[in-house]
Design a protein around this motif. Structure first.
Motif, PDB file in Angstrom:
ATOM      1  N   ARG A 168       4.422  91.233-103.584  1.00 28.59           N
ATOM      2  CA  ARG A 168       3.257  91.186-104.483  1.00 28.59           C
ATOM      3  C   ARG A 168       3.707  91.120-105.942  1.00 28.59           C
ATOM      4  O   ARG A 168       3.147  90.365-106.757  1.00 28.59           O
ATOM      5  N   ALA A 169       4.735  91.937-106.288  1.00 26.87           N
ATOM      6  CA  ALA A 169       5.233  91.923-107.664  1.00 26.87           C
ATOM      7  C   ALA A 169       5.863  90.571-108.008  1.00 26.87           C
ATOM      8  O   ALA A 169       5.687  90.046-109.136  1.00 26.87           O
ATOM      9  N   CYS A 170       6.564  89.979-107.044  1.00 26.27           N
ATOM     10  CA  CYS A 170       7.200  88.681-107.285  1.00 26.27           C
ATOM     11  C   CYS A 170       6.153  87.599-107.532  1.00 26.27           C
ATOM     12  O   CYS A 170       6.294  86.758-108.447  1.00 26.27           O
ATOM     13  N   GLU A 171       5.098  87.584-106.739  1.00 23.90           N
ATOM     14  CA  GLU A 171       4.042  86.586-106.923  1.00 23.90           C
ATOM     15  C   GLU A 171       3.386  86.745-108.285  1.00 23.90           C
ATOM     16  O   GLU A 171       3.134  85.753-108.998  1.00 23.90           O
ATOM     17  N   GLN A 172       3.129  87.980-108.677  1.00 20.79           N
ATOM     18  CA  GLN A 172       2.472  88.216-109.956  1.00 20.79           C
ATOM     19  C   GLN A 172       3.371  87.820-111.129  1.00 20.79           C
ATOM     20  O   GLN A 172       2.943  87.131-112.067  1.00 20.79           O
ATOM     21  N   LEU A 173       4.638  88.205-111.075  1.00 22.47           N
ATOM     22  CA  LEU A 173       5.556  87.907-112.179  1.00 22.47           C
ATOM     23  C   LEU A 173       5.878  86.413-112.239  1.00 22.47           C
ATOM     24  O   LEU A 173       6.008  85.840-113.339  1.00 22.47           O
ATOM     25  N   SER A 175       3.870  84.019-111.302  1.00 24.05           N
ATOM     26  CA  SER A 175       2.670  83.367-111.818  1.00 24.05           C
ATOM     27  C   SER A 175       2.582  83.517-113.331  1.00 24.05           C
ATOM     28  O   SER A 175       2.127  82.590-114.041  1.00 24.05           O
ATOM     29  N   GLN A 176       2.985  84.683-113.859  1.00 19.22           N
ATOM     30  CA  GLN A 176       2.950  84.891-115.305  1.00 19.22           C
ATOM     31  C   GLN A 176       3.902  83.934-116.032  1.00 19.22           C
ATOM     32  O   GLN A 176       3.665  83.550-117.179  1.00 19.22           O
ATOM     33  N   LYS A 177       4.974  83.521-115.359  1.00 18.05           N
ATOM     34  CA  LYS A 177       5.919  82.579-115.956  1.00 18.05           C
ATOM     35  C   LYS A 177       5.616  81.126-115.598  1.00 18.05           C
ATOM     36  O   LYS A 177       6.398  80.224-115.897  1.00 18.05           O
ATOM     37  N   GLY A 178       4.469  80.875-114.958  1.00 20.26           N
ATOM     38  CA  GLY A 178       4.058  79.521-114.621  1.00 20.26           C
ATOM     39  C   GLY A 178       4.704  78.966-113.383  1.00 20.26           C
ATOM     40  O   GLY A 178       4.650  77.741-113.140  1.00 20.26           O
ATOM     41  N   ILE A 179       5.321  79.799-112.571  1.00 22.16           N
ATOM     42  CA  ILE A 179       5.934  79.351-111.316  1.00 22.16           C
ATOM     43  C   ILE A 179       4.842  79.303-110.251  1.00 22.16           C
ATOM     44  O   ILE A 179       4.198  80.315-109.966  1.00 22.16           O
ATOM     45  N   THR A 180       4.608  78.117-109.687  1.00 21.09           N
ATOM     46  CA  THR A 180       3.516  77.944-108.714  1.00 21.09           C
ATOM     47  C   THR A 180       4.007  77.940-107.269  1.00 21.09           C
ATOM     48  O   THR A 180       3.199  78.103-106.355  1.00 21.09           O
ATOM     49  N   VAL A 181       5.286  77.750-107.090  1.00 15.95           N
ATOM     50  CA  VAL A 181       5.839  77.717-105.736  1.00 15.95           C
ATOM     51  C   VAL A 181       6.968  78.751-105.659  1.00 15.95           C
ATOM     52  O   VAL A 181       7.869  78.738-106.503  1.00 15.95           O
ATOM     53  N   PRO A 182       6.968  79.651-104.677  1.00 18.35           N
ATOM     54  CA  PRO A 182       8.025  80.656-104.580  1.00 18.35           C
ATOM     55  C   PRO A 182       9.356  80.011-104.227  1.00 18.35           C
ATOM     56  O   PRO A 182       9.415  78.944-103.606  1.00 18.35           O
ATOM     57  N   ARG A 183      10.418  80.649-104.611  1.00 18.76           N
ATOM     58  CA  ARG A 183      11.754  80.121-104.300  1.00 18.76           C
ATOM     59  C   ARG A 183      11.957  80.029-102.787  1.00 18.76           C
ATOM     60  O   ARG A 183      12.535  79.074-102.284  1.00 18.76           O
ATOM     61  N   GLU A 184      11.516  81.051-102.073  1.00 13.32           N
ATOM     62  CA  GLU A 184      11.486  81.056-100.607  1.00 13.32           C
ATOM     63  C   GLU A 184      10.077  81.426-100.174  1.00 13.32           C
ATOM     64  O   GLU A 184       9.362  82.137-100.876  1.00 13.32           O
ATOM     65  N   ASP A 185       9.702  80.941 -99.018  1.00 13.04           N
ATOM     66  CA  ASP A 185       8.328  81.194 -98.564  1.00 13.04           C
ATOM     67  C   ASP A 185       8.026  82.686 -98.465  1.00 13.04           C
ATOM     68  O   ASP A 185       6.910  83.133 -98.756  1.00 13.04           O
ATOM     69  N   TRP A 186       8.993  83.448 -98.062  1.00 10.88           N
ATOM     70  CA  TRP A 186       8.725  84.872 -97.848  1.00 10.88           C
ATOM     71  C   TRP A 186       8.833  85.683 -99.133  1.00 10.88           C
ATOM     72  O   TRP A 186       8.645  86.899 -99.112  1.00 10.88           O
ATOM     73  N   TYR A 187       9.130  85.023-100.296  1.00 13.08           N
ATOM     74  CA  TYR A 187       9.166  85.748-101.565  1.00 13.08           C
ATOM     75  C   TYR A 187       7.779  86.250-101.955  1.00 13.08           C
ATOM     76  O   TYR A 187       7.660  87.256-102.649  1.00 13.08           O
ATOM     77  N   TRP A 188       6.755  85.516-101.545  1.00  9.01           N
ATOM     78  CA  TRP A 188       5.378  85.909-101.850  1.00  9.01           C
ATOM     79  C   TRP A 188       4.697  86.358-100.559  1.00  9.01           C
ATOM     80  O   TRP A 188       5.037  85.879 -99.469  1.00  9.01           O
ATOM     81  N   PRO A 189       3.722  87.235-100.676  1.00 10.24           N
ATOM     82  CA  PRO A 189       2.979  87.634 -99.463  1.00 10.24           C
ATOM     83  C   PRO A 189       2.146  86.467 -98.959  1.00 10.24           C
ATOM     84  O   PRO A 189       1.603  85.689 -99.746  1.00 10.24           O
ATOM     85  N   LYS A 190       2.049  86.334 -97.638  1.00 15.14           N
ATOM     86  CA  LYS A 190       1.303  85.229 -97.040  1.00 15.14           C
ATOM     87  C   LYS A 190      -0.120  85.666 -96.727  1.00 15.14           C
ATOM     88  O   LYS A 190      -0.359  86.769 -96.250  1.00 15.14           O
ATOM     89  N   TYR A 224      16.463  89.369-106.990  1.00 15.88           N
ATOM     90  CA  TYR A 224      15.767  88.287-107.708  1.00 15.88           C
ATOM     91  C   TYR A 224      14.869  88.858-108.798  1.00 15.88           C
ATOM     92  O   TYR A 224      14.861  88.383-109.942  1.00 15.88           O
ATOM     93  N   LEU A 225      14.117  89.926-108.452  1.00 20.39           N
ATOM     94  CA  LEU A 225      13.209  90.531-109.436  1.00 20.39           C
ATOM     95  C   LEU A 225      13.986  91.138-110.600  1.00 20.39           C
ATOM     96  O   LEU A 225      13.574  91.027-111.765  1.00 20.39           O
ATOM     97  N   ARG A 226      15.107  91.760-110.311  1.00 22.12           N
ATOM     98  CA  ARG A 226      15.891  92.387-111.369  1.00 22.12           C
ATOM     99  C   ARG A 226      16.592  91.321-112.227  1.00 22.12           C
ATOM    100  O   ARG A 226      16.717  91.480-113.449  1.00 22.12           O
TER     101      ARG A 226
END
Length: 258
Positions: A168-173, A175-190, A224-226
């Motif tokens: 959840r934190a990865c998807e939010q952060l 998105s704040q940087k304009g990233i629309t696609v996660p680096r890996e599918d499982w980086y964001w909650p499905k 990745y988050l750090r």
């Protein structure tokens, strides 16, 4: 009235009369018969001849209760060597005073039977103790396995919870940087719909490569988050830069934050 006729009202005449109360004579005769029978039984018991076994027991008890006389050859030899009655054996008189007790064998078991019984009893006791020890070891092992399983399940639930928080934190952060696609599918909650649509794709990917465990995913995603966002899920803080992160964050694992 002539002198020969006796006066039926006189004391002499009444003294000759028997007691004619109903039942009194019968009771007296029964009591006398019972007493006579008891006396006969007592006389029979006194006159009854004792068995050989009883005579042996009485003779043995009588001999054991009496002291050895000076006419006994063994006792006479002891006296010649300076022994006195009541004195302990040995040069210093510190040995045995009383004779060795006599144990009469009453059962029909042969010589050495008592040792066999004793050995069997000890073997039975040893087998019982081994069973008790084995049961205790099994119970201890089962308890340890249960505790280990509970601890593992608790740790797995905690890892799953940290992984969901990281996604959840990865998807939010991102998105704040304009990233629309996660680096890996499982980086964001499905979402639920995405899970159904991507189910076949995930199965194909798992056949080509070994699936990562939740622990592996958590390590990769927190790194990745750090590294990208300077964010620590256990601190719940986004730091200004890498220097700020490593200066103020205790570490990159949950154990570092306990």
């Amino acid at each position: 009235m002539s002198d020969e006729d006796e006066d039926y009202m006189s004391d002499a005449f009444l003294s000759k009369m028997q007691d004619v109360k109903p039942g009194v004579s019968m009771v007296r005769r029964v009591k006398e018969a019972m007493k006579k029978e008891e006396r006969q039984k007592e006389n029979n018991a006194k006159n009854r001849q004792k068995t050989v076994k009883q005579q042996e027991e009485e003779s043995r008890e009588s001999a054991l209760q009496s002291s050895i006389s000076s006419q006994n050859k063994g006792f006479a030899l002891l006296q010649k060597m300076g022994y006195r009655a009541g004195q302990g054996l040995g040069k210093e008189g510190a040995g045995r005073v009383d004779p060795i007790p006599l144990n009469i064998k009453t059962d029909r078991g042969g010589i050495g039977m008592e040792e066999v019984k004793k050995r069997k009893a000890e073997e039975e006791l040893e087998r019982y103790q081994q069973k008790v020890r084995a049961k205790q070891r099994n119970e201890t092992k089962s308890l340890q396995e249960f505790r280990s399983r509970v601890r593992t399940e608790r740790e797995e639930r905690k890892i799953e919870g940290d992984l969901r928080r990281s996604q959840r934190a990865c998807e939010q952060l991102d998105s704040q940087k304009g990233i629309t696609v996660p680096r890996e599918d499982w980086y964001w909650p499905k979402a639920d719909a995405d899970v159904e649509e991507d189910g076949l794709k995930e199965e194909d990917e798992e056949e080509d490569a070994e699936e990562l465990t939740s622990f592996d995913k958590l390590q990769i995603l927190t790194s990745y988050l750090r590294g990208i966002h300077f964010y620590c899920i256990w601190c719940g803080t986004t730091y200004n830069d890498e220097e700020d992160l490593y200066s103020n964050c205790p570490g990159d694992t949950a154990a570092d934050h306990e």
